[in-house]
Design a protein around this motif. Structure first.
Motif, short mmCIF file in Angstrom:
data_model
loop_
_atom_site.label_atom_id
_atom_site.label_comp_id
_atom_site.label_asym_id
_atom_site.label_seq_id
_atom_site.Cartn_x
_atom_site.Cartn_y
_atom_site.Cartn_z
N LYS A 68 0.83 -1.20 0.00
CA LYS A 68 0.00 0.00 0.00
C LYS A 68 0.87 1.25 0.00
N TYR A 69 1.95 1.22 0.78
CA TYR A 69 2.90 2.33 0.82
C TYR A 69 4.28 1.81 0.47
N ARG A 214 -7.86 14.18 -7.88
CA ARG A 214 -6.57 13.69 -7.37
C ARG A 214 -6.60 12.18 -7.22
N GLN A 215 -7.67 11.64 -6.64
CA GLN A 215 -7.78 10.19 -6.46
C GLN A 215 -7.88 9.46 -7.79
N GLU A 216 -8.65 10.03 -8.72
CA GLU A 216 -8.79 9.42 -10.04
C GLU A 216 -7.45 9.39 -10.76
N GLU A 218 -4.46 9.46 -9.33
CA GLU A 218 -3.61 8.51 -8.62
C GLU A 218 -3.90 7.07 -9.05
N GLU A 219 -5.17 6.72 -9.07
CA GLU A 219 -5.57 5.35 -9.41
C GLU A 219 -5.27 5.03 -10.88
N TYR A 220 -5.53 6.00 -11.75
CA TYR A 220 -5.27 5.76 -13.17
C TYR A 220 -3.78 5.60 -13.44
N SER A 222 -1.45 4.67 -11.37
CA SER A 222 -1.00 3.40 -10.77
C SER A 222 -1.37 2.22 -11.66
N SER A 223 -2.61 2.22 -12.19
CA SER A 223 -3.05 1.11 -13.03
C SER A 223 -2.27 1.06 -14.34
#
Length: 269
Positions: A68-69, A214-216, A218-220, A222-223
């Motif tokens: 996770k980190y 920001r979350q979108e 981050e997730e994009y 990362s994927s």
């Protein structure tokens, strides 16, 4: 099967990297017009450069992410280092697992935020907020008095308890320095204060639904990294050399796709 060694380093918060590197290259990402409306200032060249700067070595296995980190990755010896917040010093492991799974003590090194070559030294700063529930005038006034006391009389102690940067001018005085019992935290504080003098310090998004964007992002991001790494390994497993796999990846096309997807995220605002 491992063709290209273990990853060396990883980025903790990709959205912070996106914000910081855009500013480092002179792109503000967005601005507000005279009517207070947000106007997108995404620079395609900047976005594609920062993407390729991280995506290419990530797919080749030089950078990585597993837990996770990134501090979790350090603990499991997946990574040797990471780029993250100075406050994460408190969570940095003092021991890591060796090849047999036995925990071994390590020493921690700490360095200024990395910069793009020939670009401005830039780092992001993030604050901690305090929220109060509005009640009576007397209670609200008491809350304000407490917050004022906490952020003036006790600001250093509060910041220190969370390994956050204290709000001070210049460096730490002797009494402040002697009150820090953890040498790693002291190093993080001193390094952060030095950096705030030598770097341009920027902040994150400040528009409506900024957290969602920001979350979108981050997730994009990362994927895309995970998919790229999987695709690169697939090329290697098919018998390609590292050079052949890199050519097959078509990095320029991937950067263009990333830019267009990020532009869509901001255009929705």
């Amino acid at each position: 099967m491992c063709f290209d060694g273990k990853p060396f380093i990883g980025m903790d918060i990709l959205a912070n990297y996106f914000i910081t590197m855009n500013h480092a290259m002179g792109s503000d990402i967005y601005h507000y017009d005279q009517n207070g409306e947000m106007v997108l200032d995404l620079d395609r060249e900047c976005v594609e450069r920062l993407f390729e700067n991280y995506y290419i070595p990530y797919t080749k296995g030089y950078y990585g992410a597993s837990g996770k980190y990134r501090s979790d990755d350090i603990r499991q010896s997946v990574l040797a280092g990471y780029i993250g917040s100075s406050s994460s010093t408190l969570y940095f492991p003092k021991e890591v697992a060796d090849g047999e799974g036995e925990m071994k003590p390590i020493e921690m090194g700490m360095y200024p935020y990395p910069c793009l070559e020939h670009e401005a030294k830039t780092a992001i700063q993030q604050g901690a907020g305090i929220v109060t529930i509005q009640k009576s005038d007397r209670e609200s006034e008491a809350c304000m008095d407490f917050i004022h006391w906490l952020t003036t009389e006790r600001s250093f102690e509060v910041a220190l308890s969370m390994s956050y940067m204290p709000v001070v001018k210049g460096g730490l005085d002797e009494s402040q320095r002697s009150s820090v019992t953890d040498p790693n935290v002291l190093r993080a504080l001193e390094l952060g204060l030095e950096q705030s003098q030598d770097y341009q310090m920027v902040y994150g998004f400040d528009f409506e639904n900024a957290y969602g964007v920001r979350q979108e992002l981050e997730e994009y991001f990362s994927s895309v990294l995970a998919e790229g790494r999987s695709e690169f390994l697939g090329c290697l497993n098919s018998g390609m050399s590292i050079e052949e796999a890199a050519e097959k990846m078509n990095y320029g096309q991937k950067a263009d796709k990333f830019y267009r997807r990020v532009e869509e995220m901001f255009d929705k605002q």
